[in-house]
Design a protein around this motif. Structure first.
Motif, PDB file in Angstrom:
ATOM      1  N   SER A  14      -8.002  -0.930   4.701  1.00  0.00           N
ATOM      2  CA  SER A  14      -7.815   0.452   4.245  1.00  0.00           C
ATOM      3  C   SER A  14      -6.353   0.724   3.912  1.00  0.00           C
ATOM      4  O   SER A  14      -6.043   1.394   2.926  1.00  0.00           O
ATOM      5  N   LYS A  51      -3.708   1.550  -4.430  1.00  0.00           N
ATOM      6  CA  LYS A  51      -4.181   2.675  -5.239  1.00  0.00           C
ATOM      7  C   LYS A  51      -3.169   3.815  -5.334  1.00  0.00           C
ATOM      8  O   LYS A  51      -2.899   4.335  -6.408  1.00  0.00           O
ATOM      9  N   GLU A  52      -2.630   4.234  -4.207  1.00  0.00           N
ATOM     10  CA  GLU A  52      -1.819   5.448  -4.159  1.00  0.00           C
ATOM     11  C   GLU A  52      -0.333   5.213  -4.396  1.00  0.00           C
ATOM     12  O   GLU A  52       0.372   6.110  -4.842  1.00  0.00           O
ATOM     13  N   LYS A  53       0.143   4.031  -4.077  1.00  0.00           N
ATOM     14  CA  LYS A  53       1.579   3.751  -4.198  1.00  0.00           C
ATOM     15  C   LYS A  53       1.881   2.760  -5.310  1.00  0.00           C
ATOM     16  O   LYS A  53       2.989   2.248  -5.414  1.00  0.00           O
ATOM     17  N   ASN A  54       0.873   2.503  -6.136  1.00  0.00           N
ATOM     18  CA  ASN A  54       1.036   1.654  -7.310  1.00  0.00           C
ATOM     19  C   ASN A  54       1.680   0.306  -6.995  1.00  0.00           C
ATOM     20  O   ASN A  54       2.601  -0.133  -7.677  1.00  0.00           O
ATOM     21  N   SER A  77      -5.538  -1.096   0.641  1.00  0.00           N
ATOM     22  CA  SER A  77      -6.208  -0.361  -0.433  1.00  0.00           C
ATOM     23  C   SER A  77      -5.422   0.893  -0.795  1.00  0.00           C
ATOM     24  O   SER A  77      -5.216   1.197  -1.966  1.00  0.00           O
ATOM     25  N   PHE A  78      -4.962   1.616   0.221  1.00  0.00           N
ATOM     26  CA  PHE A  78      -4.140   2.812  -0.002  1.00  0.00           C
ATOM     27  C   PHE A  78      -2.860   2.461  -0.749  1.00  0.00           C
ATOM     28  O   PHE A  78      -2.485   3.123  -1.709  1.00  0.00           O
ATOM     29  N   TYR A  82      -4.880   7.412  10.399  1.00  0.00           N
ATOM     30  CA  TYR A  82      -5.110   7.560   8.963  1.00  0.00           C
ATOM     31  C   TYR A  82      -5.875   6.398   8.323  1.00  0.00           C
ATOM     32  O   TYR A  82      -6.417   6.539   7.237  1.00  0.00           O
TER      33      TYR A  82
END
Length: 123
Positions: A92, A99-102, A95-96, A85
């Motif tokens: 990466s 961005k995605e998990k605040n 960054s995830f 993934y």
């Protein structure tokens, strides 16, 4: 090492916690609704076939215990997630998370400090 199914993972988490146990003891540790004895017994036999657990026989009773540590499986699972993934890129992954998990700035700072400590240990 192979990936665990949800049922296999549930049994392994219990065995890792217990260190060893009978099928009925594994079932006792499961959340309701509890699966049938035969279902758990089958999962345990599959895990044994995959090399995750083994047993010692005492009369007609089998006591099951892990052959793979939880730490070993965590490394395997994490490496698989990173490869599949995040293209083996920690950038990466971070960054995830941001961005995605605040992930907040304090958590990000802690992660950066941890990365620096690990980097310094390798040097």
């Amino acid at each position: 090492m192979r990936e665990l199914t949800k049922a296999e993972e549930q049994v392994m988490l219990i065995l890792w916690d217990m260190k060893e146990g009978l099928v009925k003891e594994v079932i006792e540790k499961m959340d309701p609704p509890k699966p049938a004895y035969n279902t758990v017994s089958t999962v345990i036999r599959v895990l044994e076939g995959k090399g995750f657990i083994n047993h010692k026989a005492i009369g007609n009773t089998h006591i099951y215990f892990p052959l793979i540590t939880e730490e070993q499986y965590k490394h395997f699972a994490f490496d698989k997630v990173m490869n599949n993934y995040f293209e083996n890129s920690y950038q990466s992954l971070v960054s995830f998370l941001v961005k995605e998990k605040n992930m907040d700035m304090n958590e990000l700072d802690e992660l950066i400090q941890l990365a620096e400590k690990l980097k310094n240990k390798k040097l």
